[in-house]
Design a protein around this motif. Structure first.
Motif, PDB file in Angstrom:
ATOM      1  N   ILE A 283       0.836  -1.113  -0.057  1.00 53.99           N
ATOM      2  CA  ILE A 283      -0.135   0.134  -0.220  1.00 53.99           C
ATOM      3  C   ILE A 283       0.784   1.177   0.000  1.00 53.99           C
ATOM      4  CG2 ILE A 283      -1.956   1.297   1.141  1.00 53.99           C
ATOM      5  CD1 ILE A 283      -2.489  -1.377   2.527  1.00 53.99           C
TER       6      ILE A 283
ATOM      7  N   LYS B 113      -7.370   2.181   2.689  1.00 57.92           N
ATOM      8  CA  LYS B 113      -6.181   1.513   3.280  1.00 57.92           C
ATOM      9  C   LYS B 113      -6.962   0.633   4.683  1.00 57.92           C
ATOM     10  CE  LYS B 113      -2.441   3.850   4.269  1.00 57.92           C
ATOM     11  NZ  LYS B 113      -1.669   4.753   4.928  1.00 57.92           N
ATOM     12  N   SER B 114      -7.711   1.126   5.154  1.00 59.07           N
ATOM     13  CA  SER B 114      -8.324   0.296   6.070  1.00 59.07           C
ATOM     14  C   SER B 114      -9.154  -0.734   5.694  1.00 59.07           C
ATOM     15  CB  SER B 114      -9.338   1.104   7.266  1.00 59.07           C
ATOM     16  OG  SER B 114     -10.332   1.652   6.344  1.00 59.07           O
TER      17      SER B 114
ATOM     18  N   GLU C  50      -6.630  -3.501   4.526  1.00 59.86           N
ATOM     19  CA  GLU C  50      -5.968  -4.091   5.726  1.00 59.86           C
ATOM     20  C   GLU C  50      -7.057  -5.143   6.383  1.00 59.86           C
ATOM     21  OE1 GLU C  50      -4.654  -0.701   8.099  1.00 59.86           O
ATOM     22  OE2 GLU C  50      -2.969  -0.528   7.325  1.00 59.86           O
ATOM     23  N   TYR C  51      -8.195  -4.634   6.337  1.00 56.51           N
ATOM     24  CA  TYR C  51      -9.295  -5.698   6.995  1.00 56.51           C
ATOM     25  C   TYR C  51      -9.341  -6.928   6.051  1.00 56.51           C
ATOM     26  CZ  TYR C  51     -13.774  -7.244   8.503  1.00 56.51           C
ATOM     27  OH  TYR C  51     -14.707  -8.185   9.025  1.00 56.51           O
TER      28      TYR C  51
ATOM     29  N   ALA D 233      -7.047  -8.229   4.111  1.00 51.71           N
ATOM     30  CA  ALA D 233      -5.883  -8.893   4.290  1.00 51.71           C
ATOM     31  C   ALA D 233      -5.906  -9.697   5.317  1.00 51.71           C
ATOM     32  CB  ALA D 233      -4.886  -8.105   4.261  1.00 51.71           C
ATOM     33  N   MET D 234      -6.519  -9.185   6.779  1.00 50.60           N
ATOM     34  CA  MET D 234      -6.309  -9.846   7.825  1.00 50.60           C
ATOM     35  C   MET D 234      -7.346 -11.088   7.856  1.00 50.60           C
ATOM     36  SD  MET D 234      -8.276  -9.136  11.481  1.00 50.60           S
ATOM     37  CE  MET D 234      -9.791  -8.743  10.521  1.00 50.60           C
TER      38      MET D 234
ATOM     39  N   GLN E 181      -0.057 -10.897   4.125  1.00 51.35           N
ATOM     40  CA  GLN E 181       0.917 -10.040   4.581  1.00 51.35           C
ATOM     41  C   GLN E 181       0.607  -8.625   4.156  1.00 51.35           C
ATOM     42  OE1 GLN E 181       4.966 -10.790   4.044  1.00 51.35           O
ATOM     43  NE2 GLN E 181       4.622 -13.199   4.168  1.00 51.35           N
ATOM     44  N   VAL E 182       0.671  -7.604   4.876  1.00 51.12           N
ATOM     45  CA  VAL E 182       0.526  -6.173   4.369  1.00 51.12           C
ATOM     46  C   VAL E 182       1.649  -5.407   4.498  1.00 51.12           C
ATOM     47  CG1 VAL E 182      -0.631  -3.909   4.572  1.00 51.12           C
ATOM     48  CG2 VAL E 182      -1.861  -6.251   4.749  1.00 51.12           C
ATOM     49  N   HIS E 183       2.508  -4.736   3.525  1.00 46.91           N
ATOM     50  CA  HIS E 183       3.518  -3.895   3.753  1.00 46.91           C
ATOM     51  C   HIS E 183       3.112  -2.649   3.086  1.00 46.91           C
ATOM     52  CE1 HIS E 183       7.761  -2.519   3.534  1.00 46.91           C
ATOM     53  NE2 HIS E 183       7.648  -2.078   2.432  1.00 46.91           N
ATOM     54  N   HIS E 184       3.174  -1.706   3.937  1.00 46.40           N
ATOM     55  CA  HIS E 184       3.165  -0.160   3.724  1.00 46.40           C
ATOM     56  C   HIS E 184       4.341   0.630   3.070  1.00 46.40           C
ATOM     57  CE1 HIS E 184      -0.580  -0.012   6.177  1.00 46.40           C
ATOM     58  NE2 HIS E 184       0.052  -0.889   6.985  1.00 46.40           N
TER      59      HIS E 184
ATOM     60  N   SER F 169      -0.613  -5.921  -5.527  1.00 46.79           N
ATOM     61  CA  SER F 169      -0.871  -7.371  -5.032  1.00 46.79           C
ATOM     62  C   SER F 169      -0.156  -8.355  -5.510  1.00 46.79           C
ATOM     63  CB  SER F 169      -2.507  -7.761  -5.144  1.00 46.79           C
ATOM     64  OG  SER F 169      -2.599  -9.122  -4.763  1.00 46.79           O
TER      65      SER F 169
END
Length: 98
Positions: free
Chosen positions: A35, A44-45, A48-49, A51-52, A57-60, A82
């Motif tokens: 992101i 973004k949220s 992230e939700y 992805a959870m 994995q999430v990388h900023h 992605s």
């Protein structure tokens, strides 16, 4: 990080864009999501939700959407990326150390 992204784009499989990333997260095809720093907070949220939920994995990414698009070798902005298949890159394993 940029060299790993370039290697993923060359040897692996990656998707650029918000809608396509959401689709890959819903189907649990995505292994990692990057992101950009200037991605809108609501998007973004939401990413992230999802992805959870899909255990991805999430990388900023430290750069903005213009730099992320350039790192992918494209001439346009990309706020979300992605990774479906890392290919020859070690981005999935080495990312946790950075």
């Amino acid at each position: 990080m940029n060299s790993r992204i370039k290697l993923v784009m060359k040897s692996g499989k990656a998707i650029l864009g918000y809608k396509a990333t959401l689709k890959s997260l819903r189907t649990s095809k995505s292994k990692m999501v990057l992101i950009a720093s200037n991605c809108p907070p609501l998007r973004k949220s939401e990413i992230e939700y999802l992805a959870m939920l899909s255990k991805t994995q999430v990388h900023h990414y430290t750069g903005d959407n213009n730099e992320l698009g350039t790192a992918c070798g494209k001439f346009f902005n990309a706020s979300v990326m992605s990774i479906i298949d890392a290919g020859d890159s070690d981005i999935l394993t080495r990312n946790s150390k950075e």
